[in-house]
Design an enzyme around this catalytic site. Structure first.
Site, PDB file in Angstrom:
ATOM      1  N   ARG A   1      18.443 -36.639  15.902  1.00 35.59           N
ATOM      2  CA  ARG A   1      18.524 -35.178  15.968  1.00 35.59           C
ATOM      3  C   ARG A   1      19.775 -34.727  16.710  1.00 35.59           C
ATOM      4  O   ARG A   1      20.270 -33.619  16.479  1.00 35.59           O
ATOM      5  CB  ARG A   1      17.265 -34.633  16.643  1.00 35.59           C
ATOM      6  CG  ARG A   1      17.114 -33.130  16.531  1.00 35.59           C
ATOM      7  CD  ARG A   1      15.735 -32.654  16.948  1.00 35.59           C
ATOM      8  NE  ARG A   1      15.431 -32.994  18.334  1.00 35.59           N
ATOM      9  CZ  ARG A   1      14.278 -32.708  18.929  1.00 35.59           C
ATOM     10  NH1 ARG A   1      13.316 -32.111  18.255  1.00 35.59           N
ATOM     11  NH2 ARG A   1      14.066 -33.034  20.187  1.00 35.59           N
TER      12      ARG A   1
ATOM     13  N   VAL B   1      14.783 -28.151   8.585  1.00 35.51           N
ATOM     14  CA  VAL B   1      14.387 -29.553   8.746  1.00 35.51           C
ATOM     15  C   VAL B   1      14.651 -30.055  10.167  1.00 35.51           C
ATOM     16  O   VAL B   1      15.352 -29.427  10.953  1.00 35.51           O
ATOM     17  CB  VAL B   1      15.110 -30.449   7.719  1.00 35.51           C
ATOM     18  CG1 VAL B   1      14.779 -30.004   6.307  1.00 35.51           C
ATOM     19  CG2 VAL B   1      16.627 -30.413   7.921  1.00 35.51           C
ATOM     20  N   GLU B   2      14.086 -31.214  10.472  1.00 33.77           N
ATOM     21  CA  GLU B   2      14.171 -31.858  11.787  1.00 33.77           C
ATOM     22  C   GLU B   2      13.725 -30.931  12.919  1.00 33.77           C
ATOM     23  O   GLU B   2      14.341 -30.853  13.977  1.00 33.77           O
ATOM     24  CB  GLU B   2      15.586 -32.398  12.045  1.00 33.77           C
ATOM     25  CG  GLU B   2      15.930 -33.611  11.186  1.00 33.77           C
ATOM     26  CD  GLU B   2      17.159 -34.351  11.662  1.00 33.77           C
ATOM     27  OE1 GLU B   2      17.714 -34.005  12.719  1.00 33.77           O
ATOM     28  OE2 GLU B   2      17.569 -35.298  10.969  1.00 33.77           O
ATOM     29  N   GLY B   3      12.655 -30.204  12.658  1.00 36.30           N
ATOM     30  CA  GLY B   3      12.140 -29.253  13.637  1.00 36.30           C
ATOM     31  C   GLY B   3      12.604 -27.859  13.290  1.00 36.30           C
ATOM     32  O   GLY B   3      13.757 -27.505  13.543  1.00 36.30           O
TER      33      GLY B   3
END
Length: 782
Positions: free
Chosen positions: A335, A457-459
């Site tokens: 991330r 995406v990714e949180g």
């Protein structure tokens, strides 16, 4: 009066004795506070605890302490690539960018061309993080970040296809948790591209709440390779899985149960991660999602009662149930790099191309970059890009230092994608009609169209801001809160009390110290804050004010946790604003460090000043938002006096500063090149970026000739001449003898390139055929 003084002195002495005598403190105060704390402390699940304690804390913890040690910031190594990494960027990455055409990918093929797939496999783009001993590149996190950044200036499918295998997924999990046998088998195949990985976590019923995935496996006996073994029968339904449609190796997360006790007494083993060949019987892949014309491979994967042996579990049977911890520990590195790097690439490309466009494109006989409205947007583009790249680079350096910065990775994921969105939005506003007509000549439309993918995406950004940054940061970065929580949950009450006593009273001293510092710095305008004398003098004010705000923030955080307790978790707006304060302080720190690392170029100073002042202003707004909405108004009034006793020290960046930034983007200079370093810039003028660069270069030195043309036009010698229009004026002036043949040749060449730049594509009526731009008619070239 004397009696009162004696009484106060006696009380002070008594308090001093009690607070400095642990037995008395324990008997009279700590035990009661400890019991109350244990009652009000919210219960925490194992998954919440693993997520909270995953990763490491880094520079952000200094900002949380209220007294950052700036020497630690400047002790962080200057980001530097090895010669091998630099060569890879300048050669293999450059070649990959040259091989791909964004319009062909997004409109015609809906995929990367097969030669590009083959090239990135053969040249080990998919194994940047895999060590050389397994056949990978073994590059640094900084190089990984820089490569994704450059690829993102060209095409999203290319950058995402390279980004994902090098982020959280099979390779990363194998490196940290795989058995020796798994590493030796899979890593060389992943390194050469023989295996294409994907990792499946998200389900239709558990997106942001990933720990709640309903996908499950049952430990049971079954047949594998001709013999009966203990294995798992797994059922899953996943979506949004990048590379799933083309993967050969599927990483899979599911909750594993052992109802018959084949592995032990525990029935619910927990989330487990396994590696499953896509060709394994029962695995369903191949269908695709269609994410806003972004043609990276993304789709669902499913399976029902698929039997697989325990050896499929990453790390073997011993790691059954350890999947959530594995994912949380590895999340931070990926991330920290993936989306921050891809949005940095978009920002750099926008900055370089739109800045040049503003010189090439004219309206009202004036380059549009000279209009104040355009300058305002250009200032945001330049300042945000400088800050974005600074934060990306500093965070990648943290990963190279061995950090797994869980809080910082959330900060850069949220704020760099949001600022990147601002950059692209401003770019689209400036280029206007050129941006809204898709086609081969549109250099920004696809980036604009696909921005929500990175936001989601990714949180998802809303969740990241409102729940994660401060929610995790308040506990992980605070020097005492986590110790207090661990003490309260200690299985031995007496040992827990001893630990709590030390942490709690340390916390009290910490808070009182920050109150005193915050008030003192506020009343003196932070003029007497001691900072390292080696910092750039023009930046000294920012170091002092950031130290002051760090102290104020520490008090705000402690007050919010004390007054609101467990309910703060549900007050997402307040939590989001407190997270904004911590985030802006980190972004300012990264910008200050970049200015030092880049060599304090005076020409770059407007970019640094704009970025820092903008972040400081946003920081103040976040403080103000907390104060305006804090539920206890009396406490809010006290905090307001502490934070801003003499008013707000920072305004938004001035118009004059913004104009200085804008002009850096619209003229060639080393500053512009540093700001947009590692953009892919084609030299072919039939490509939109190549045409803009050529027209930009051709526009240098034409100002004098343009002035001469305007002066001739004002003389009245072209009265009633139909050619004296905005398009053909140079030709008319030349024909009338107003400019020389050489001057006309210079202007004609510039205008030919200009007309190519401002051209937009048109299509057959049915829109089914791929568009190719028709040549600009000769009469349109003046």
């Amino acid at each position: 009066m004397s009696t009162l003084l004696i009484l106060l002195a006696a009380l002070a002495i008594a308090a001093f004795i009690v607070l400095n005598s642990q037995p008395l403190r324990l008997a009279l105060l700590s035990r009661r506070i400890f019991d109350l704390y244990r009652k009000i402390l919210p219960q925490m699940s194992d998954t919440e605890r693993e997520a909270l304690e995953a990763g490491t804390v880094w520079w952000e913890s200094e900002l949380f302490r209220g007294k950052p040690q700036w020497s630690k910031l400047h002790a962080i190594p200057r980001p530097t690539l090895t010669q091998e990494e630099r060569d890879f960027l300048d050669n293999e990455v450059e070649t990959a960018c040259a091989m791909i055409d964004d319009w062909q990918v997004t409109h015609e093929l809906h995929d990367m061309p097969q030669p590009v797939w083959q090239y990135i496999k053969e040249n080990r783009f998919l194994s940047l993080i895999i060590p050389k001993e397994y056949g990978g590149r073994g590059f640094s996190a900084l190089a990984h970040s820089q490569i994704v950044t450059k690829l993102s200036t060209r095409n999203s499918a290319l950058s995402v296809t390279v980004m994902v295998p090098n982020s959280l997924g099979p390779a990363e999990l194998l490196l940290h948790y795989g058995t020796d046998e798994q590493k030796k088998h899979y890593l060389p195949r992943l390194a050469t591209g023989e295996d294409i990985p994907a990792f499946a976590l998200t389900s239709p019923w558990a997106g942001s709440d990933a720990a709640a995935i309903p996908d499950s496996g049952i430990v049971c006996k079954g047949e594998w390779q001709g013999r009966e073994v203990i294995g798992m029968r797994v059922t899953w339904d996943k979506r949004y899985i990048t590379l799933a449609p083309v993967c050969t190796l599927l990483g899979l997360a599911f909750r594993l149960y052992d109802p018959d006790g084949l592995l032990g007494n525990k029935k619910d083993l927990g989330i487990t991660c396994a590696l499953v060949p896509a060709s394994h019987p029962g695995v369903e892949t191949g269908r695709r999602h269609y994410p806003l014309d972004a043609m990276f491979m993304n789709g669902p994967t499913r399976g029902t009662d698929v039997f697989m042996p325990l050896e499929f579990i990453i790390g073997g049977a011993d790691m059954a149930g350890q999947g959530w911890r594995m994912l949380m520990e590895c999340l931070a590195a990926g991330r920290s790099i993936s989306l921050p790097s891809s949005f940095t690439g978009m920002a750099k490309m926008t900055t370089r191309a739109v800045g040049a466009y503003c010189l090439v494109r004219s309206q009202f006989r004036t380059p549009i970059g000279k209009f104040e409205g355009i300058e305002e947007a250009l200032a945001r583009i330049g300042g945000n890009t400088y800050l974005i790249d600074a934060a990306r680079t500093m965070t990648a350096t943290a990963v190279d230092l061995g950090e797994k910065p869980s809080v910082v990775s959330a900060i850069v994921k949220y704020h760099l994608t949001e600022r990147g969105r601002s950059v692209v939005n401003d770019g689209m506003d400036i280029i206007g009609g050129k941006g809204i007509c898709l086609g081969p000549q549109n250099f920004l439309g696809r980036a604009y169209q696909q921005i929500p993918v990175g936001i989601t995406v990714e949180g998802a950004n809303i969740l990241t801001r409102s729940l994660i940054i401060f929610g995790q940061g308040a506990i992980r970065c605070h020097p005492f809160v986590l110790a207090e929580m661990r003490a309260a949950q200690h299985p031995s009450r007496e040992q827990g009390l001893q630990d709590f006593d030390q942490a709690f009273w340390g916390h009290i001293r910490f808070t009182l110290g920050n109150v005193a510092r915050a008030l003192g710095h506020g009343l003196t305008g932070a003029r007497f804050v001691k900072i390292d004398t080696s910092v750039a003098p023009e930046m000294a004010r920012y170091y002092r004010q950031l130290t002051r705000f760090s102290s104020v923030f520490a008090v705000f955080a402690d007050t919010a946790m004390l007054v609101l307790g467990g309910s703060l978790k549900m007050r997402e707006r307040l939590s989001g604003r407190l997270g904004d304060i911590l985030s802006q302080m980190y972004l300012v720190s990264a910008t200050l460090k970049r200015f030092e690392d880049d060599g304090r170029h005076s020409a770059d100073a407007p970019l640094a000043h704009w970025a820092i002042q903008d972040a400081m202003h946003k920081l103040q707004e976040a403080f103000t938002g907390v104060l305006a909405n804090f539920p206890n108004r009396a406490v809010a009034a006290g905090l307001r006096m502490l934070a801003f006793p003499l008013g707000h020290p920072f305004a938004a960046p001035s118009d004059k500063l913004g104009q200085s930034v804008a002009r850096l983007l619209t003229s060639p200079s080393p500053t512009r090149d540093r700001l947009t370093h590692d953009c892919y810039v084609p030299h072919d003028v039939t490509e939109p970026i190549g045409a803009i660069e050529a027209a930009f270069a051709a526009s240098m030195g034409t100002a004098t000739i343009d002035a001469k043309i305007r002066q001739f036009e004002k003389s009245g010698k072209l009265a009633n001449n139909p050619a004296a229009n905005v398009r053909d004026i140079a030709q008319a002036v030349h024909a009338a003898g107003g400019i020389t043949d050489q001057e006309y040749a210079t202007i004609r060449h510039r205008n030919e390139l200009r007309d190519r730049v401002i051209a937009v594509d048109d299509f057959p009526f049915d829109l089914k055929s791929a568009a190719t731009q028709a040549p600009v008619p000769e009469r349109h070239i003046a």
